[in-house]
Design a protein around this motif. Structure first.
Motif: not given
Ligand SMILES: CC(C)(COP(=O)(O)OP(=O)(O)OC[C@H]1O[C@@H](n2cnc3c(N)ncnc32)[C@H](O)[C@@H]1OP(=O)(O)O)[C@@H](O)C(=O)NCCC(=O)NCCS
Length: 223
Positions: A106-108, A148, A118-119, A31, A114-116
């Motif tokens: 929150i973070c992964i 989602h 985070g959700k 960010y 993007r493996h599910g």
């Molecule tokens: C944001 C975060 C927690 C999501 O966790 P993740 O395990 O990557 O996400 P998931 O795989 O569970 O995502 C489920 C769906 O949400 C959507 N999604 C996930 N991350 C997204 C993003 N950054 N922007 C838009 N859509 C997103 C997608 O549709 C995804 O499904 P798809 O991969 O089939 O398209 C993770 O990517 C992360 O740690 N990012 C960096 C830190 C951050 O930005 N934290 C959130 C601050 S608000």
């Protein structure tokens, strides 16, 4: 990727620094050049508004087999995610003060984005928050991810973001009721808890406790 092989549990004091390291890796250059979130969680854990019953880590689970009966027990593996909540309020236009939650960071871990995972972590955390009786969660986030899990724009609940000029883009401001109808009949202003506002100098000083890492100006950053 099979997200079944995970354990979600409360964060333990002895893993605080490891979790801060994970958060730093996940947010670094996302960010802004560098990040402040590892310091934010360091500070929030001591904040009176912090909800320690909703301070979660996600780990891969490892199967350990008993020496005699070979029964399998689940054991903590690699740390791959975290999530936390804070108490805050909506100052309603009719004078009421409505208790709500805010969430994050929150973070992964970057390798497993993007493996599910985070959700899965998000949905679990929200379930636990609902079970504790909290009525609604509001925060700044990307509807692409949070949509989602039942989040909508907070404006659709009649809630405004503090200090945002009228007509400004508020699509970053999201809300989900945990008790259906909790925000019915309420309009008002949401407050970000003070604990999230950290001093840049304090972030710099704290960051020196971690291995050096290059700050980069990248497309898509918002600060
Ligand atoms: C944001 C975060 C927690 C999501 O966790 P993740 O395990 O990557 O996400 P998931 O795989 O569970 O995502 C489920 C769906 O949400 C959507 N999604 C996930 N991350 C997204 C993003 N950054 N922007 C838009 N859509 C997103 C997608 O549709 C995804 O499904 P798809 O991969 O089939 O398209 C993770 O990517 C992360 O740690 N990012 C960096 C830190 C951050 O930005 N934290 C959130 C601050 S608000």
């Amino acid at each position: 990727m099979n997200t079944n092989h995970t354990i979600i549990r409360l964060e333990k004091r002895e893993e605080y620094r490891k979790v801060e390291h994970l958060v730093r890796e996940a947010f670094w250059n996302v960010y802004r050049p560098g990040c402040s979130e590892h310091y934010v969680i360091h500070v929030l854990r001591d904040d009176p508004a912090f909800v320690k019953e909703l301070d979660f880590v996600m780990r891969l689970s490892v199967q350990e087999h008993g020496p005699v009966d070979h029964s399998a027990a689940e054991k903590d593996g690699a740390l791959i995610g975290q999530n936390m909540f804070m108490r805050t309020v909506i100052n309603a236009d009719d004078g009421r003060v409505i208790p709500v939650l805010t969430m994050g960071p929150i973070c992964i871990t970057p390798e497993l984005k993007r493996h599910g995972y985070g959700k899965k972590l998000l949905d679990y955390s929200l379930e636990k928050a609902a079970a504790m009786g909290f009525g609604a969660v509001l925060f700044e986030g990307n509807i692409g991810f949070y949509g989602h899990s039942g989040f909508d724009y907070a404006r659709n609940f009649g809630i405004r973001y503090h200090d945002l000029p009228e007509g400004a883009d508020d699509s970053f401001f999201l809300c989900r009721e945990l008790i259906p109808g909790y925000l019915d009949g309420i309009t008002g202003v949401y407050q970000t808890p003070q604990g999230y506002y950290v001093d840049d100098g304090d972030v710099e000083a704290f960051d020196k406790l971690f291995p050096p890492k290059e700050k980069l100006r990248l497309p898509g950053q918002i600060f």
